[in-house]
Design a protein around this motif. Sequence first.
Motif, PDB file in Angstrom:
ATOM      1  N   GLU A   1       0.857  -1.170  -0.065  1.00  0.00           N
ATOM      2  CA  GLU A   1      -0.046  -0.113  -0.118  1.00  0.00           C
ATOM      3  C   GLU A   1       0.979   1.117   0.033  1.00  0.00           C
ATOM      4  OE1 GLU A   1      -3.436   2.062   2.896  1.00  0.00           O
ATOM      5  OE2 GLU A   1      -2.777   0.211   3.107  1.00  0.00           O
ATOM      6  N   ARG A   2       1.911   1.387   0.893  1.00  0.00           N
ATOM      7  CA  ARG A   2       2.761   2.328   0.914  1.00  0.00           C
ATOM      8  C   ARG A   2       3.576   2.623  -0.399  1.00  0.00           C
ATOM      9  NH1 ARG A   2       6.493   0.786   5.240  1.00  0.00           N
ATOM     10  NH2 ARG A   2       7.819   2.392   4.624  1.00  0.00           N
ATOM     11  N   PHE A   3       3.926   1.357  -0.977  1.00  0.00           N
ATOM     12  CA  PHE A   3       4.816   1.560  -2.202  1.00  0.00           C
ATOM     13  C   PHE A   3       3.847   2.008  -3.421  1.00  0.00           C
ATOM     14  CE2 PHE A   3       5.972  -0.362  -6.265  1.00  0.00           C
ATOM     15  CZ  PHE A   3       7.489  -0.508  -6.317  1.00  0.00           C
ATOM     16  N   ASN A   4       2.660   1.691  -3.411  1.00  0.00           N
ATOM     17  CA  ASN A   4       1.852   2.335  -4.454  1.00  0.00           C
ATOM     18  C   ASN A   4       1.408   3.795  -4.327  1.00  0.00           C
ATOM     19  OD1 ASN A   4       1.632  -0.394  -5.794  1.00  0.00           O
ATOM     20  ND2 ASN A   4       0.024  -0.887  -4.613  1.00  0.00           N
ATOM     21  N   LYS A   5       1.599   4.229  -3.043  1.00  0.00           N
ATOM     22  CA  LYS A   5       1.438   5.608  -2.830  1.00  0.00           C
ATOM     23  C   LYS A   5       2.645   6.670  -2.988  1.00  0.00           C
ATOM     24  CE  LYS A   5      -2.605   5.047   0.366  1.00  0.00           C
ATOM     25  NZ  LYS A   5      -2.970   5.127   1.894  1.00  0.00           N
ATOM     26  N   CYS A   6       3.617   5.986  -3.094  1.00  0.00           N
ATOM     27  CA  CYS A   6       4.823   6.850  -3.445  1.00  0.00           C
ATOM     28  C   CYS A   6       4.878   7.878  -4.588  1.00  0.00           C
ATOM     29  CB  CYS A   6       6.183   5.817  -3.756  1.00  0.00           C
ATOM     30  SG  CYS A   6       6.578   4.701  -2.123  1.00  0.00           S
ATOM     31  N   THR A   7       5.373   8.936  -4.175  1.00  0.00           N
ATOM     32  CA  THR A   7       5.414   9.790  -5.407  1.00  0.00           C
ATOM     33  C   THR A   7       6.801   9.911  -6.017  1.00  0.00           C
ATOM     34  OG1 THR A   7       5.693  11.535  -3.498  1.00  0.00           O
ATOM     35  CG2 THR A   7       3.569  11.095  -4.212  1.00  0.00           C
ATOM     36  N   THR A   8       7.907   9.298  -5.613  1.00  0.00           N
ATOM     37  CA  THR A   8       9.098   9.425  -6.193  1.00  0.00           C
ATOM     38  C   THR A   8       9.666   7.791  -6.182  1.00  0.00           C
ATOM     39  OG1 THR A   8      10.198   9.614  -4.282  1.00  0.00           O
ATOM     40  CG2 THR A   8       9.523  11.647  -5.229  1.00  0.00           C
ATOM     41  N   ALA A   9      10.492   7.726  -7.269  1.00  0.00           N
ATOM     42  CA  ALA A   9      11.236   6.473  -7.291  1.00  0.00           C
ATOM     43  C   ALA A   9      12.219   6.128  -6.025  1.00  0.00           C
ATOM     44  CB  ALA A   9      12.130   6.324  -8.484  1.00  0.00           C
ATOM     45  N   GLN A  10      12.765   7.177  -5.475  1.00  0.00           N
ATOM     46  CA  GLN A  10      13.719   7.142  -4.009  1.00  0.00           C
ATOM     47  C   GLN A  10      12.645   6.271  -3.212  1.00  0.00           C
ATOM     48  OE1 GLN A  10      16.705   7.392  -4.849  1.00  0.00           O
ATOM     49  NE2 GLN A  10      17.151   6.467  -2.785  1.00  0.00           N
ATOM     50  N   GLU A  11      11.455   7.025  -3.150  1.00  0.00           N
ATOM     51  CA  GLU A  11      10.519   6.496  -1.940  1.00  0.00           C
ATOM     52  C   GLU A  11      10.341   4.934  -2.321  1.00  0.00           C
ATOM     53  OE1 GLU A  11       7.172   8.834  -0.722  1.00  0.00           O
ATOM     54  OE2 GLU A  11       7.935  10.103  -2.346  1.00  0.00           O
ATOM     55  N   GLN A  12      10.116   4.455  -3.339  1.00  0.00           N
ATOM     56  CA  GLN A  12       9.926   3.331  -3.674  1.00  0.00           C
ATOM     57  C   GLN A  12      11.088   2.164  -3.628  1.00  0.00           C
ATOM     58  OE1 GLN A  12       8.045   2.695  -7.824  1.00  0.00           O
ATOM     59  NE2 GLN A  12       5.996   2.927  -6.661  1.00  0.00           N
ATOM     60  N   ILE A  13      12.238   2.862  -3.737  1.00  0.00           N
ATOM     61  CA  ILE A  13      13.493   2.142  -3.602  1.00  0.00           C
ATOM     62  C   ILE A  13      13.539   1.558  -2.133  1.00  0.00           C
ATOM     63  CG2 ILE A  13      16.217   2.234  -3.627  1.00  0.00           C
ATOM     64  CD1 ILE A  13      15.889   3.718  -6.220  1.00  0.00           C
ATOM     65  N   LYS A  14      13.382   2.614  -1.197  1.00  0.00           N
ATOM     66  CA  LYS A  14      13.266   2.413   0.271  1.00  0.00           C
ATOM     67  C   LYS A  14      12.319   1.549   0.521  1.00  0.00           C
ATOM     68  CE  LYS A  14      15.286   6.873   1.387  1.00  0.00           C
ATOM     69  NZ  LYS A  14      15.036   8.072   2.095  1.00  0.00           N
ATOM     70  N   ILE A  15      11.321   1.395   0.122  1.00  0.00           N
ATOM     71  CA  ILE A  15      10.179   0.086   0.472  1.00  0.00           C
ATOM     72  C   ILE A  15      10.697  -1.133  -0.216  1.00  0.00           C
ATOM     73  CG2 ILE A  15       7.743  -0.366   0.224  1.00  0.00           C
ATOM     74  CD1 ILE A  15       7.098   2.559   0.354  1.00  0.00           C
ATOM     75  N   ILE A  16      11.162  -0.986  -1.354  1.00  0.00           N
ATOM     76  CA  ILE A  16      11.892  -2.368  -1.801  1.00  0.00           C
ATOM     77  C   ILE A  16      13.054  -2.846  -1.003  1.00  0.00           C
ATOM     78  CG2 ILE A  16      13.226  -3.660  -3.563  1.00  0.00           C
ATOM     79  CD1 ILE A  16      11.704  -1.567  -5.628  1.00  0.00           C
ATOM     80  N   GLU A  17      13.573  -1.929  -0.451  1.00  0.00           N
ATOM     81  CA  GLU A  17      14.710  -2.411   0.719  1.00  0.00           C
ATOM     82  C   GLU A  17      13.973  -3.120   2.085  1.00  0.00           C
ATOM     83  OE1 GLU A  17      16.926   1.025   1.165  1.00  0.00           O
ATOM     84  OE2 GLU A  17      17.989   0.742  -0.785  1.00  0.00           O
ATOM     85  N   GLU A  18      12.777  -2.510   2.433  1.00  0.00           N
ATOM     86  CA  GLU A  18      12.206  -3.005   3.547  1.00  0.00           C
ATOM     87  C   GLU A  18      11.529  -4.281   3.321  1.00  0.00           C
ATOM     88  OE1 GLU A  18       9.412  -0.654   5.910  1.00  0.00           O
ATOM     89  OE2 GLU A  18      10.230   1.401   4.761  1.00  0.00           O
ATOM     90  N   MET A  19      10.873  -4.514   1.844  1.00  0.00           N
ATOM     91  CA  MET A  19      10.368  -5.959   1.355  1.00  0.00           C
ATOM     92  C   MET A  19      11.551  -6.953   1.514  1.00  0.00           C
ATOM     93  SD  MET A  19       8.251  -4.665  -1.833  1.00  0.00           S
ATOM     94  CE  MET A  19       6.680  -3.913  -1.759  1.00  0.00           C
ATOM     95  N   ASP A  20      12.849  -6.426   1.129  1.00  0.00           N
ATOM     96  CA  ASP A  20      13.910  -7.200   0.951  1.00  0.00           C
ATOM     97  C   ASP A  20      14.371  -7.569   2.278  1.00  0.00           C
ATOM     98  OD1 ASP A  20      16.055  -8.221  -0.625  1.00  0.00           O
ATOM     99  OD2 ASP A  20      17.476  -7.187   0.679  1.00  0.00           O
TER     100      ASP A  20
END
Length: 561
Positions: free
Chosen positions: A25-44
């Motif tokens: 949910e947080r990933f889909n609401k991101c407004t920048t690629a950098q925010e998504q990268i941080k969440i991918i790291e949390e998923m990781d």
Amino acid sequence: MKFTEYEYTRPNYEEDKKKVENLIERFNKCTTAQEQIKIIEEMDAFKKTFSTNMNLAYIRHTIDTNDEFYKKEQDFLDEYTPHYSVLETKMYEAIDNSKFKKELKEHFGSHLFDLIKCKLVFKDEAVPFKQKENQLITKYNKIIASCQIDFDGKKLTLPQMAPYTQSKDRNIRKAATDKIAEFFQEHEEEIDNIYDKMVHVRTDMAKALGFDSYIEFQYKSLMRTDYDKEDVAKYREFVKKYVTPVYLKLVEKQSKRIGIHDMKVYDQNIVFTDGNAKPHGGRDFLVENARKMYAELSPQTKDFFEFMYERELFDLESKKGKESGGYCTTMEDYDSPFIFANFNGTTHDVEVMTHEAGHAFQSYTSMDGRIFEYIWPTYEACEIHSMSMEFLTWPWMELFFEEETDKFKFSHLDGAINFIPYGVTIDHFQHFVYENPDATPEQRKAKYHEIEKLYRPNLDYDNEFLEKGTWWYRQGHVFNTPFYYIDYTLAQVCAFQFLLKSLEDREKAFEDYLEICKVGGRESFFGIMEKGNIKNPMEDGVIEDILPKLLVILDEIEKRL
């Protein structure tokens, strides 16, 4: 921390499901690629923790299948791992649908997205099938681990029977081979039943997911992004054309060497009349000499092996209740590989130790903070690291075999060449099985015997049960990881190239080897071969070019014996 202090925590699926849903949910609401990268790291981090707990339970269960606590944990994971695979798929779907996909590819590399395409085949519909498959795999593995054969006045596990199958005394070799066959014959109906259910469960799962057969589904599951079943079939033809004739000549030479002219399968286990080479010591002797070897091989291997040694990341001896075979796995939260083996006093001990150390060194080198998907490459590439390590350590084999070193080297290379026709037999058989899922157990066995004769026409088991096509019963990969086995043969051809390179320039060979270890899973199989300056075994002419050079090495070693 030592391995015994590594803490296992049973995953909590309901909590983890909420955590993943929140991440998506947080990933889909991101407004920048950098925010998504941080969440991918949390998923990781989530994936690494789950993998750590799953592998801790698996290691401790396989070390002692009678341990009640880890037996229950393995049963739990058999049930819940498919649910976690669905959670993983949902995370991958979100990443694949990202509006910042271009930026994510630039940051993580495009290979991640090739892997994601393969990962996306697993969906909710697969869960009940996967749960049943896991239960059947565990059931088969318990049969193998339960083996207690009365022989030589002892009760012996399957790995402990190996020295008798290599006895200088032909009668003992035959008796040991027959006793092992007897164990499988006693379980014939049960194993046939387990395998039949496996084949149907896997086929039904693939069809529920929209595939024509399990073959297509499993090729995706194995992350094969460079080649398909037609390429593998073509490669098997290369083996039949180029390797089988060499294999037959080597067995003929062996027959003359050991003075047996009616060669049976159990005779192929003995390479010299005065017996095969054996390591000159047990577990502690082998480990201490491995420490010396890896300290001298390179600074990187020295650091790696000391890490393994200090943390006791090995379980190497065969014992009652322990699963057979050998493997390496990782506990990512501890940045630790783990080596599992079943030492039995034969050359296998050194081969399995160097083989699994190759896996462990690669994963140790790749656990440098990179994402989960890039720690391990795909299976066939993984096996390059392990099989090449077997050959890169040849200069230190005197530590283990002393005056028998040349005997070891000869049997090691001779056995590696002879393995390839067997490896493709297993692969060809599995393609038949999943192309014909409704074949009866008797039809499967008859087909196996027909296929093995294509690649090894000289086989004579001298045993009615084995002659009807049951040798594959003992090949755990057929049950545990379908279609994996061809990977060993592909990697073996790559490892031969590392042997040839190391004999010309050892430092340059290790430099290429270290490069592919550092790559880890960032590249596909073909990409890794390119990084390591290795020719592709699937290209016509590659095997044909390598074999004569290997035969020269064998002749040179034999002259010294």
